[in-house]
Design a protein around this motif. Structure first.
Motif, PDB file in Angstrom:
ATOM      1  N   THR A 174      93.341  -2.366   3.810  1.00  0.00           N
ATOM      2  CA  THR A 174      94.597  -2.063   3.206  1.00  0.00           C
ATOM      3  C   THR A 174      94.389  -1.307   1.839  1.00  0.00           C
ATOM      4  N   SER A 175      93.151  -1.057   1.556  1.00  0.00           N
ATOM      5  CA  SER A 175      92.956  -0.271   0.357  1.00  0.00           C
ATOM      6  C   SER A 175      92.660   1.304   0.831  1.00  0.00           C
ATOM      7  N   SER A 176      91.823   1.453   1.820  1.00  0.00           N
ATOM      8  CA  SER A 176      91.597   2.782   2.310  1.00  0.00           C
ATOM      9  C   SER A 176      92.683   3.469   2.665  1.00  0.00           C
TER      10      SER A 176
ATOM     11  N   GLY B 114      95.259   6.027 -11.347  1.00  0.00           N
ATOM     12  CA  GLY B 114      94.787   7.136 -11.795  1.00  0.00           C
ATOM     13  C   GLY B 114      94.722   8.403 -11.014  1.00  0.00           C
ATOM     14  N   LEU B 115      94.988   8.226  -9.748  1.00  0.00           N
ATOM     15  CA  LEU B 115      94.765   9.303  -8.637  1.00  0.00           C
ATOM     16  C   LEU B 115      95.991   9.527  -7.470  1.00  0.00           C
ATOM     17  N   GLY B 116      97.017   8.777  -8.072  1.00  0.00           N
ATOM     18  CA  GLY B 116      98.245   8.918  -7.113  1.00  0.00           C
ATOM     19  C   GLY B 116      98.504   8.157  -5.987  1.00  0.00           C
TER      20      GLY B 116
ATOM     21  N   PHE C 110      90.087   1.070 -13.686  1.00  0.00           N
ATOM     22  CA  PHE C 110      91.063   2.071 -13.033  1.00  0.00           C
ATOM     23  C   PHE C 110      90.767   1.887 -11.591  1.00  0.00           C
ATOM     24  N   PHE C 111      89.717   1.791 -11.118  1.00  0.00           N
ATOM     25  CA  PHE C 111      89.247   1.728  -9.671  1.00  0.00           C
ATOM     26  C   PHE C 111      89.992   0.567  -9.044  1.00  0.00           C
ATOM     27  N   SER C 112      89.852  -0.687  -9.733  1.00  0.00           N
ATOM     28  CA  SER C 112      90.134  -1.749  -9.018  1.00  0.00           C
ATOM     29  C   SER C 112      91.813  -1.937  -8.906  1.00  0.00           C
ATOM     30  N   ILE C 113      92.484  -1.504  -9.864  1.00  0.00           N
ATOM     31  CA  ILE C 113      93.905  -1.447  -9.800  1.00  0.00           C
ATOM     32  C   ILE C 113      94.565  -0.113  -9.061  1.00  0.00           C
ATOM     33  N   SER C 114      93.619   0.693  -8.573  1.00  0.00           N
ATOM     34  CA  SER C 114      93.969   1.805  -7.778  1.00  0.00           C
ATOM     35  C   SER C 114      94.830   2.685  -8.622  1.00  0.00           C
TER      36      SER C 114
ATOM     37  N   LEU D 282      87.466  11.840  -2.301  1.00  0.00           N
ATOM     38  CA  LEU D 282      85.672  11.353  -2.725  1.00  0.00           C
ATOM     39  C   LEU D 282      85.865  10.033  -2.433  1.00  0.00           C
ATOM     40  N   ILE D 283      86.616   9.179  -3.166  1.00  0.00           N
ATOM     41  CA  ILE D 283      86.574   7.725  -2.922  1.00  0.00           C
ATOM     42  C   ILE D 283      86.516   7.234  -1.615  1.00  0.00           C
ATOM     43  N   LEU D 284      87.445   7.772  -0.932  1.00  0.00           N
ATOM     44  CA  LEU D 284      87.584   7.177   0.664  1.00  0.00           C
ATOM     45  C   LEU D 284      86.071   7.480   1.192  1.00  0.00           C
TER      46      LEU D 284
ATOM     47  N   PHE E 115      82.854   7.357   0.266  1.00  0.00           N
ATOM     48  CA  PHE E 115      82.153   6.487   0.028  1.00  0.00           C
ATOM     49  C   PHE E 115      82.751   4.917   0.433  1.00  0.00           C
ATOM     50  N   TYR E 116      83.943   4.717   0.243  1.00  0.00           N
ATOM     51  CA  TYR E 116      84.696   3.551   0.676  1.00  0.00           C
ATOM     52  C   TYR E 116      84.421   3.048   1.864  1.00  0.00           C
ATOM     53  N   SER E 117      84.587   4.227   2.861  1.00  0.00           N
ATOM     54  CA  SER E 117      84.562   3.820   4.089  1.00  0.00           C
ATOM     55  C   SER E 117      83.115   3.406   4.554  1.00  0.00           C
TER      56      SER E 117
ATOM     57  N   GLY F 104      97.461  -4.926  -1.735  1.00  0.00           N
ATOM     58  CA  GLY F 104      96.608  -4.521  -0.464  1.00  0.00           C
ATOM     59  C   GLY F 104      95.733  -3.340  -1.110  1.00  0.00           C
ATOM     60  N   SER F 105      96.450  -2.450  -1.748  1.00  0.00           N
ATOM     61  CA  SER F 105      95.727  -1.361  -2.348  1.00  0.00           C
ATOM     62  C   SER F 105      94.757  -1.677  -3.189  1.00  0.00           C
ATOM     63  N   ALA F 106      95.095  -2.485  -4.222  1.00  0.00           N
ATOM     64  CA  ALA F 106      94.326  -2.788  -5.428  1.00  0.00           C
ATOM     65  C   ALA F 106      93.191  -3.808  -5.043  1.00  0.00           C
ATOM     66  N   VAL F 107      93.566  -4.806  -4.349  1.00  0.00           N
ATOM     67  CA  VAL F 107      92.671  -5.902  -3.774  1.00  0.00           C
ATOM     68  C   VAL F 107      91.631  -5.113  -2.705  1.00  0.00           C
ATOM     69  N   GLY F 108      90.604  -4.998  -2.986  1.00  0.00           N
ATOM     70  CA  GLY F 108      89.805  -4.373  -1.813  1.00  0.00           C
ATOM     71  C   GLY F 108      88.221  -4.559  -2.347  1.00  0.00           C
ATOM     72  N   LEU F 109      87.514  -3.779  -1.821  1.00  0.00           N
ATOM     73  CA  LEU F 109      86.083  -3.687  -2.051  1.00  0.00           C
ATOM     74  C   LEU F 109      85.799  -3.772  -3.489  1.00  0.00           C
ATOM     75  N   GLY F 110      86.751  -3.181  -4.277  1.00  0.00           N
ATOM     76  CA  GLY F 110      86.503  -3.101  -5.672  1.00  0.00           C
ATOM     77  C   GLY F 110      86.332  -4.358  -6.411  1.00  0.00           C
ATOM     78  N   ASN F 111      87.083  -5.612  -5.861  1.00  0.00           N
ATOM     79  CA  ASN F 111      87.153  -6.847  -6.250  1.00  0.00           C
ATOM     80  C   ASN F 111      86.026  -7.647  -5.607  1.00  0.00           C
ATOM     81  N   VAL F 112      85.807  -7.758  -4.283  1.00  0.00           N
ATOM     82  CA  VAL F 112      84.731  -8.452  -3.928  1.00  0.00           C
ATOM     83  C   VAL F 112      83.323  -8.010  -3.706  1.00  0.00           C
TER      84      VAL F 112
HETATM   85  N1  PHE Z   1      91.665  -0.877  -5.614  1.00  0.00           N
HETATM   86  C1  PHE Z   1      90.717  -0.548  -4.520  1.00  0.00           C
HETATM   87  C2  PHE Z   1      89.663  -1.717  -4.283  1.00  0.00           C
HETATM   88  O1  PHE Z   1      89.353  -2.276  -5.692  1.00  0.00           O
HETATM   89  C3  PHE Z   1      90.161   0.922  -4.355  1.00  0.00           C
HETATM   90  C4  PHE Z   1      90.758   2.023  -4.589  1.00  0.00           C
HETATM   91  C5  PHE Z   1      90.773   2.704  -5.743  1.00  0.00           C
HETATM   92  C6  PHE Z   1      91.967   2.037  -3.732  1.00  0.00           C
HETATM   93  C7  PHE Z   1      91.712   3.966  -5.861  1.00  0.00           C
HETATM   94  C8  PHE Z   1      92.852   3.004  -4.007  1.00  0.00           C
HETATM   95  C9  PHE Z   1      92.837   3.978  -5.113  1.00  0.00           C
HETATM   96  O2  PHE Z   1      88.846  -1.877  -3.556  1.00  0.00           O
END
Ligand code: PHE
Length: 456
Positions: free
Chosen positions: A324-326, A236-238, A230-234, A105-107, A109-111, A22-30
């Motif tokens: 589920t990612s945010s 590198g940031l913990g 990196f972004f897509s599989i969440s 920072l990611i959150l 713009f993600y939001s 759920g964390s990995a699959v998100g806006l990064g993918n679609v």
């Molecule tokens: N992996 C998420 C996505 O693809 C974004 C994300 C990045 C979530 C880093 C957590 C940490 O949408």
């Protein structure tokens, strides 16, 4: 040093996998994968992306989950604890802090982008944004971006939902939600690919995504592909470190990591195969940027009987995938606050959410009032970059790879082999392979790509 706090644990291996997927699959993918692939010429980018996932992302994901599972705490405290246990310098804790900062920072713009998905729900229900005319859909989307107040409302709602889920803790709600929603997203995506294959220009999309034109590869394509991986599989940031900290002792990390990475890549590729046939069939520009998905999907749904219903459903699912990612972006800092100050979850979730929300205003304004504000225009590569572009670039392309680099080094060099061998529980050949990738291949790749693309 804080008194160790016992965090809640996942209720089963499956719920951990679902939460991590759920964390990995998100806006990064679609959202991000299709438009970044489009802007970087397609196939060459996709190839490097997949290579980065396998040779860099996967070993680092394994490293990050190991650090969490072993450290049992939020990233700053897990790093501090492991450094102490293994007799390493306490400055390793910084890695956890950089991750927390990147998360904010990611959150932010993600939001805002998650808010776009929410904004689409009423527009699809009313049918106002569904049209077979690309001009109409584009105009509707542009109108949304042009209105800072509308963006602000949806950004606030999205952040509010994120804070709400996090303040309820790990078990309550989210585990079940993910359980139903992730499979639904997957099935709808497959249905959309089938539709795109019938109604769109599938052959062209296929060759766009999978024919590798090596002439198109340059430093910036490689950097974007690595950043996207990196972004897509969440990683590198913990976030994954935090989720790893809630794992029970018997969990198998390498297997979980492989599942996460596979599911994530399949969803990204499916999203590409759903979107590009429609892009080409409608004469849209694959390199048009962040609006790609938001313009192509309403066009696609206009061609399907019951398009309003499917379309609405689809954007609801995108919004859920985003949530589920945010939540995984907010969890690390909330978990840190719980450990340190004994602050109530709900309070720290609100405070952290508010801070990230405020930073998100920079992104909101980047699409309208500050659309022509290019703070780094003196640098050629950032000539037209808005604040949103810069935050995105800084986090995905720099902070995540650097964070992942440090985690790989720490897990593979600073932890004793006895520790990692016991944690990973791999057959000897696979353990060696991980060690090789985490010690040399992944760090060298990150280092070279960063140096090469910065000096270009
Ligand atoms: N992996 C998420 C996505 O693809 C974004 C994300 C990045 C979530 C880093 C957590 C940490 O949408």
């Amino acid at each position: 040093m804080a008194a160790p706090v016992e965090h809640e644990k996942w209720s089963s291996r499956l719920t951990f996998i679902l939460a991590a997927v759920g964390s990995a699959v998100g806006l990064g993918n679609v959202w991000k994968f299709p438009y970044t692939a489009g802007m970087n010429g397609g196939g060459a980018f996709v190839l490097i992306y997949v290579l980065c996932i396998l040779a860099v992302g996967l070993p680092i994901l394994i490293a990050e989950l190991t650090l969490g599972k072993r450290g049992q705490m939020s990233p700053p405290n897990s790093m501090a604890r492991l450094a102490r246990e293994e007799g390493r310098h306490k400055s390793w804790q910084t890695v956890g802090w950089i991750g927390v900062a990147a998360g904010f920072l990611i959150l932010s713009f993600y939001s805002v982008i998650g808010g776009w998905a929410l904004a689409y729900i009423p527009k699809l229900i009313s049918g106002s944004i569904i049209s077979t005319d690309p001009g109409v859909v584009t105009a509707q989307f542009d109108a949304l971006l042009a209105d800072p107040w509308e963006l602000l409302i949806w950004h606030s709602l999205f952040m509010g939902l994120t804070v709400f889920v996090i303040s309820r803790g790990i078990h309550a709600g989210i585990e079940q939600a993910v359980n139903v929603l992730m499979p639904s997203l997957f099935f709808l995506l497959v249905a959309l690919v089938i539709y795109a294959a019938i109604a769109g220009d599938f052959a062209r999309a296929w060759s766009f995504l999978f024919s590798f034109d090596f002439a198109k590869i340059d430093g910036s394509v490689v950097l974007s592909a690595m950043g996207q991986a990196f972004f897509s599989i969440s990683v590198g940031l913990g976030c994954m470190m935090t989720y790893g900290a809630y794992l029970p002792a018997q969990a198998n990390i390498p297997r979980s990591a492989a599942v996460i990475v596979t599911a994530d890549s399949i969803v990204a590729l499916l999203a590409g195969l759903a979107i590009f046939p429609i892009v080409f069939a409608n004469g849209l520009d694959p390199s048009s940027g962040a609006g790609l998905v938001f313009v192509t999907l309403p066009l696609a749904f206009a061609g399907v009987p019951g398009g309003e219903i499917f379309g609405t459903l689809f954007f609801i699912l995108i919004a859920f995938a985003a949530i589920t990612s945010s939540i995984s972006l907010l969890e690390p800092v909330v978990s840190w606050a719980e450990e340190h100050k004994g602050v109530k979850r709900s309070l720290s979730a609100i405070l952290a959410g508010a801070l990230s929300w405020a930073i998100g205003l920079l992104t909101v304004l980047s699409f309208n009032v500050w659309g022509d504000f290019h703070p780094l225009s003196m640098i050629e590569r950032f000539r037209e970059a808005t604040l949103f572009d810069l935050i995105d670039y800084l986090t995905s392309n720099i902070m995540l790879p650097v964070g992942g680099f440090a985690m790989a080094i720490f897990a593979s060099w600073m932890l004793s082999k006895a520790t990692t061998r016991a944690e990973l529980d791999l057959p000897p050949a696979l353990y060696k392979a991980w060690l090789l990738l985490a010690r040399f291949v992944a760090p060298a790749a990150v280092f070279l790509i960063l140096i090469f693309s910065v000096s270009e």
